[in-house]
Design a protein around this motif. Structure first.
Motif, PDB file in Angstrom:
ATOM      1  N   THR A 187      34.038  51.478 -85.445  1.00 14.41           N
ATOM      2  CA  THR A 187      34.006  52.939 -85.406  1.00 14.41           C
ATOM      3  C   THR A 187      34.728  53.506 -84.194  1.00 14.41           C
ATOM      4  OG1 THR A 187      31.807  52.908 -84.387  1.00 14.41           O
ATOM      5  CG2 THR A 187      31.908  53.109 -86.798  1.00 14.41           C
ATOM      6  N   GLY A 188      35.105  52.647 -83.251  1.00 14.00           N
ATOM      7  CA  GLY A 188      35.951  53.080 -82.143  1.00 14.00           C
ATOM      8  C   GLY A 188      37.384  53.336 -82.605  1.00 14.00           C
ATOM      9  N   PHE A 189      37.773  52.710 -83.705  1.00 14.78           N
ATOM     10  CA  PHE A 189      39.118  52.895 -84.265  1.00 14.78           C
ATOM     11  C   PHE A 189      39.161  53.973 -85.338  1.00 14.78           C
ATOM     12  CE2 PHE A 189      39.432  48.544 -82.646  1.00 14.78           C
ATOM     13  CZ  PHE A 189      40.618  48.631 -81.935  1.00 14.78           C
ATOM     14  N   ALA A 190      38.115  54.053 -86.138  1.00 12.48           N
ATOM     15  CA  ALA A 190      38.073  55.024 -87.244  1.00 12.48           C
ATOM     16  C   ALA A 190      36.618  55.238 -87.641  1.00 12.48           C
ATOM     17  CB  ALA A 190      38.870  54.511 -88.439  1.00 12.48           C
ATOM     18  N   PRO A 191      36.308  56.411 -88.194  1.00 11.65           N
ATOM     19  CA  PRO A 191      34.933  56.656 -88.629  1.00 11.65           C
ATOM     20  C   PRO A 191      34.535  55.723 -89.785  1.00 11.65           C
ATOM     21  CG  PRO A 191      36.324  58.606 -88.990  1.00 11.65           C
ATOM     22  CD  PRO A 191      37.180  57.548 -88.393  1.00 11.65           C
ATOM     23  N   LEU A 192      33.248  55.584 -89.987  1.00  9.39           N
ATOM     24  CA  LEU A 192      32.725  54.653 -90.983  1.00  9.39           C
ATOM     25  C   LEU A 192      33.247  54.936 -92.388  1.00  9.39           C
ATOM     26  CD1 LEU A 192      30.903  52.211 -91.394  1.00  9.39           C
ATOM     27  CD2 LEU A 192      29.026  53.788 -91.821  1.00  9.39           C
TER      28      LEU A 192
END
Length: 147
Positions: A47-52
């Motif tokens: 989730t640091g790269f993209a939302p769930l």
């Protein structure tokens, strides 16, 4: 109805049937992540790269490729097995990493679950031939011969 089911079953074969159900399962898992998101504990790396919900689409896309690969001939279905392996391997790595960092100790068990129950099963299924038979005929095998 049973004639249609027999034709579909014959068309898919055992590997195709595996990919068929695995694909449906991955699509359902992805939709479930969107509809009712789980706790994000242990998933912080993802989730640091993209939302769930973006990662849910990875499951949906992989499931679609897996499902589609159920219908192609043996040898061309390898992309289905690869697609089926990517999301659980990714999630296994993320949970394992969170456990190693001490951020989510339970992650080691989730890592092992994904690697064995998902990736391991997929990788084992990918090794079976369509007929499930032996690689060489039994009548050629002679006890004590090298091959």
């Amino acid at each position: 109805m049973s004639a249609v089911a027999r034709r579909v079953r014959a068309r898919l074969g055992p590997r195709g049937a595996f990919l068929f159900f695995m694909g449906i399962g991955k699509v359902c898992w992805g939709v479930g992540l969107i509809q009712e998101p789980p706790s994000l504990q242990g998933l912080e790396l993802l989730t640091g790269f993209a939302p769930l919900h973006c990662w849910a689409w990875v499951w949906i896309l992989a499931g679609t490729v897996t499902f589609g690969s159920a219908w192609v001939p043996f040898g061309q279905d390898r992309f289905g097995f690869l697609a089926a392996s990517v999301p659980p391997a990714l999630w296994a790595f993320v949970y394992g990493w969170a456990a190693l960092l001490g951020e989510y100790p339970r992650g080691v068990f989730i890592f092992l679950w994904y690697i064995t129950s998902h990736c391991g099963v997929i990788w084992c299924a990918s090794r079976f031939s369509p007929g499930g038979g032996r690689a060489r005929p039994a009548e050629r095998a002679v006890e004590g011969s090298p091959d």
